[in-house]
Design a protein around this motif. Structure first.
Motif, mmCIF file in Angstrom:
data_model
loop_
_atom_site.group_PDB
_atom_site.id
_atom_site.type_symbol
_atom_site.label_atom_id
_atom_site.label_comp_id
_atom_site.label_asym_id
_atom_site.label_seq_id
_atom_site.Cartn_x
_atom_site.Cartn_y
_atom_site.Cartn_z
ATOM 1 N N LEU A 38 -30.056 22.586 -13.987
ATOM 2 C CA LEU A 38 -30.872 23.605 -13.984
ATOM 3 C C LEU A 38 -32.035 23.171 -12.759
ATOM 4 N N ARG A 41 -30.390 22.713 -9.512
ATOM 5 C CA ARG A 41 -29.745 23.893 -8.898
ATOM 6 C C ARG A 41 -28.244 23.268 -8.847
ATOM 7 N N ASP A 42 -27.639 22.651 -9.440
ATOM 8 C CA ASP A 42 -26.134 22.105 -9.674
ATOM 9 C C ASP A 42 -25.244 23.155 -10.297
ATOM 10 N N ALA A 108 -28.781 28.197 -15.057
ATOM 11 C CA ALA A 108 -28.591 27.345 -13.996
ATOM 12 C C ALA A 108 -27.627 27.793 -12.809
ATOM 13 N N ILE A 111 -29.142 30.874 -10.722
ATOM 14 C CA ILE A 111 -30.173 30.321 -9.902
ATOM 15 C C ILE A 111 -29.969 29.110 -8.954
ATOM 16 N N SER A 112 -28.600 28.645 -8.793
ATOM 17 C CA SER A 112 -28.291 27.597 -8.065
ATOM 18 C C SER A 112 -28.548 27.810 -6.838
ATOM 19 N N GLN A 114 -31.201 29.274 -5.142
ATOM 20 C CA GLN A 114 -32.482 29.695 -5.017
ATOM 21 C C GLN A 114 -33.233 28.153 -4.891
ATOM 22 N N MET A 115 -34.286 28.135 -3.962
ATOM 23 C CA MET A 115 -34.901 27.119 -3.899
ATOM 24 C C MET A 115 -36.345 27.283 -3.820
ATOM 25 N N PHE A 184 -36.878 34.031 -10.551
ATOM 26 C CA PHE A 184 -36.579 32.830 -10.655
ATOM 27 C C PHE A 184 -37.120 32.136 -11.987
#
Length: 237
Positions: A38, A41-42, A108, A111-112, A114-115, A184
């Motif tokens: 999470l 973002r893996d 996770a 949302i992987s 999203q930054m 997010f």
């Protein structure tokens, strides 16, 4: 526990304990990996957590089947019966912990790509760290049949609830500050609720340890400090 005249009986009880311990180890790793997935973002790590859940399900079935056979074959009384019942209870809680860790991993994955700023995830990571400590402690308490450890974990449940409430408000603030954070932060809210529920299951295990060792239920009302009303109906196993 005291040794029995029939060595096979001791072996059956030891096998039950061994499977519960194995389940606990898998669940601990699942929660740790899900949290790291999470935060980082893996998606690949998250997928490995999701894949691990089937092993927990298999072990829980094996524990229930072995427990039924042992009860039928040995007709245990008193502390032996409590140990078998406790193994079933703890296995059920650990299996549910695995389901909740899997739910976090699924979020996770979602949302992987999203930054958002790293600070938004810090509170969830901290909450998970505390719950991971509770999980480790209560599983050690089960292995050692330590009532004091169990009571310590039980008393810490209120701390997790209070932290969840604080985190709930913090994430809502991020949403109001910038609408681009809404999606997010919604995923993080579900993750935080899953972590809080894992804390509840560690408390269940603590109560089972108390019952196992003393033969009595822990009847005192749990310390609860969750004043939020957020639920996560979409995160079923």
């Amino acid at each position: 526990m005291a040794e029995h005249i029939v060595s096979a009986y001791d072996a059956e009880l030891a096998a039950l304990r061994g499977r519960v311990v194995e389940m606990g180890g898998i669940a601990e790793k699942m929660l740790d990996d899900a949290t790291r997935a999470l935060v980082r973002r893996d998606a690949d790590l998250a997928q490995s957590v999701i894949a691990s859940d089937s092993r927990l399900d298999t072990l829980q079935r094996e524990i229930e089947e072995q427990a039924v056979l042992t009860i039928a074959r040995r007709q245990p009384m008193a502390v032996d019966l409590r140990e078998i019942i406790s193994a079933i209870r703890v296995a059920g809680d650990v299996e549910r912990i695995g389901d909740l860790a899997k739910n976090i991993a699924k979020r996770a994955v979602a949302i992987s790509g999203q930054m958002q700023p790293a600070r938004i995830v810090v509170g969830v990571e901290h909450m998970s760290d505390l719950v991971q400590e509770q999980l480790k402690d209560v599983l050690d308490g089960f292995t050692q049949q330590d009532v004091n450890v169990a009571l310590d974990v039980w008393k810490r449940d209120g701390e997790i609830d209070a932290l969840y409430t604080s985190l709930f408000r913090e994430l809502l603030t991020y949403m109001m500050e910038d609408p681009r954070n809404i999606g997010f932060c919604t995923h993080l809210l579900f993750c935080a609720k899953n972590i809080e529920r894992i804390g509840d299951h560690t408390t269940n295990i603590a109560e089972t340890i108390y019952y196992l060792v003393t033969g009595n239920p822990l009847v005192t009302e749990r310390p609860k400090n969750d004043s939020s009303s957020f639920e996560a109906p979409g995160d079923g196993a």
